[in-house]
Design a protein around this motif. Structure first.
Motif, PDB file in Angstrom:
ATOM      1  N   MET A  34     -57.056 -14.267  26.677  1.00 51.53           N
ATOM      2  CA  MET A  34     -57.920 -15.414  26.795  1.00 51.53           C
ATOM      3  C   MET A  34     -59.235 -15.069  26.125  1.00 51.53           C
ATOM      4  O   MET A  34     -59.921 -14.153  26.535  1.00 51.53           O
ATOM      5  CB  MET A  34     -58.135 -15.728  28.243  1.00 51.53           C
ATOM      6  CG  MET A  34     -58.187 -17.197  28.409  1.00 51.53           C
ATOM      7  SD  MET A  34     -59.073 -17.571  29.810  1.00 51.53           S
ATOM      8  CE  MET A  34     -60.146 -16.212  29.798  1.00 51.53           C
ATOM      9  N   HIS A 114     -61.021 -20.453  24.422  1.00 48.57           N
ATOM     10  CA  HIS A 114     -61.887 -21.499  24.971  1.00 48.57           C
ATOM     11  C   HIS A 114     -63.308 -20.985  25.046  1.00 48.57           C
ATOM     12  O   HIS A 114     -63.570 -19.796  25.022  1.00 48.57           O
ATOM     13  CB  HIS A 114     -61.377 -22.036  26.301  1.00 48.57           C
ATOM     14  CG  HIS A 114     -61.264 -21.032  27.392  1.00 48.57           C
ATOM     15  ND1 HIS A 114     -61.420 -21.341  28.708  1.00 48.57           N
ATOM     16  CD2 HIS A 114     -60.992 -19.713  27.354  1.00 48.57           C
ATOM     17  CE1 HIS A 114     -61.253 -20.259  29.423  1.00 48.57           C
ATOM     18  NE2 HIS A 114     -60.991 -19.265  28.644  1.00 48.57           N
ATOM     19  N   HIS A 119     -65.256 -22.507  30.245  1.00 46.90           N
ATOM     20  CA  HIS A 119     -64.752 -21.573  31.229  1.00 46.90           C
ATOM     21  C   HIS A 119     -65.524 -21.643  32.538  1.00 46.90           C
ATOM     22  O   HIS A 119     -64.968 -21.623  33.621  1.00 46.90           O
ATOM     23  CB  HIS A 119     -64.830 -20.164  30.653  1.00 46.90           C
ATOM     24  CG  HIS A 119     -64.082 -19.171  31.447  1.00 46.90           C
ATOM     25  ND1 HIS A 119     -64.685 -18.147  32.109  1.00 46.90           N
ATOM     26  CD2 HIS A 119     -62.766 -19.066  31.705  1.00 46.90           C
ATOM     27  CE1 HIS A 119     -63.774 -17.442  32.735  1.00 46.90           C
ATOM     28  NE2 HIS A 119     -62.604 -17.971  32.501  1.00 46.90           N
ATOM     29  N   HIS A 129     -54.709 -18.466  33.404  1.00 48.36           N
ATOM     30  CA  HIS A 129     -55.939 -17.772  33.769  1.00 48.36           C
ATOM     31  C   HIS A 129     -55.718 -16.771  34.875  1.00 48.36           C
ATOM     32  O   HIS A 129     -56.332 -15.715  34.895  1.00 48.36           O
ATOM     33  CB  HIS A 129     -57.008 -18.773  34.188  1.00 48.36           C
ATOM     34  CG  HIS A 129     -57.636 -19.432  33.017  1.00 48.36           C
ATOM     35  ND1 HIS A 129     -57.161 -20.585  32.483  1.00 48.36           N
ATOM     36  CD2 HIS A 129     -58.689 -19.051  32.259  1.00 48.36           C
ATOM     37  CE1 HIS A 129     -57.896 -20.910  31.446  1.00 48.36           C
ATOM     38  NE2 HIS A 129     -58.824 -20.001  31.274  1.00 48.36           N
ATOM     39  N   HIS A 134     -59.450 -13.480  36.284  1.00 48.25           N
ATOM     40  CA  HIS A 134     -60.850 -13.874  36.338  1.00 48.25           C
ATOM     41  C   HIS A 134     -61.008 -15.310  36.820  1.00 48.25           C
ATOM     42  O   HIS A 134     -60.074 -15.892  37.302  1.00 48.25           O
ATOM     43  CB  HIS A 134     -61.558 -13.660  35.015  1.00 48.25           C
ATOM     44  CG  HIS A 134     -61.073 -14.558  33.927  1.00 48.25           C
ATOM     45  ND1 HIS A 134     -60.274 -14.115  32.917  1.00 48.25           N
ATOM     46  CD2 HIS A 134     -61.245 -15.866  33.712  1.00 48.25           C
ATOM     47  CE1 HIS A 134     -60.011 -15.127  32.116  1.00 48.25           C
ATOM     48  NE2 HIS A 134     -60.573 -16.193  32.572  1.00 48.25           N
TER      49      HIS A 134
HETATM   50 CU    CU Z   1     -60.556 -18.100  31.203  1.00 43.09          CU
END
Ligand code: CU
Length: 134
Positions: A34, A114, A119, A129, A134
């Protein structure tokens, strides 16, 4: 005589496993990565030398991103291409490679891009995710 036989069997086993078990060892971005900013490079590292026949980078709408991929003329275990700036979204990398013995293999992995802004606004963490802790 006995030694030669064992050595021959071992040698055979080693060369067999080397050609049969080449796989994608590592990539940048990593599988399920990510990212907060567009990756500068796409890198594929294999456990042995392969010739890459095809690498496709596509977005969630299945639109391909052109990054000047060319099939490899020489076998190698490490490949890397500079990437254009990517928009936010989900991406999939699909690859097709030929091992030294002509054995064809393929695989794919995903990553997500992203912005840090998006986020921080995320209330319900989606499944991808959660995988990233996180
Ligand atoms: Cu994320």
């Amino acid at each position: 005589m006995k030694f030669i036989t064992i050595a021959a069997i071992l040698g055979l086993a080693l060369s067999f496993s080397a050609s049969a078990h080449i796989s994608l060892k590592q990539s940048t971005p990593q599988n399920s990565a990510m990212l907060m900013q567009s990756p500068e490079q796409l890198t594929l590292t294999f456990s042995g030398e392969v010739q890459l026949a095809k690498v496709l980078l596509s977005d969630a709408a299945n639109k391909q991103v052109d990054f000047n991929f060319k099939p490899s003329a020489k076998a190698n275990s490490n490949f890397s291409w500079p990437l254009p700036k990517l928009e936010q979204g989900n991406y999939t990398v699909k690859w097709i490679a030929l091992g030294g013995d002509g054995h064809k293999m393929s695989g794919n992995f995903d990553f997500m891009l992203h912005s840090s802004d998006a986020h921080s606004k995320m209330k319900n963490m989606s499944a991808p995710h959660k995988q990233h802790n996180h």
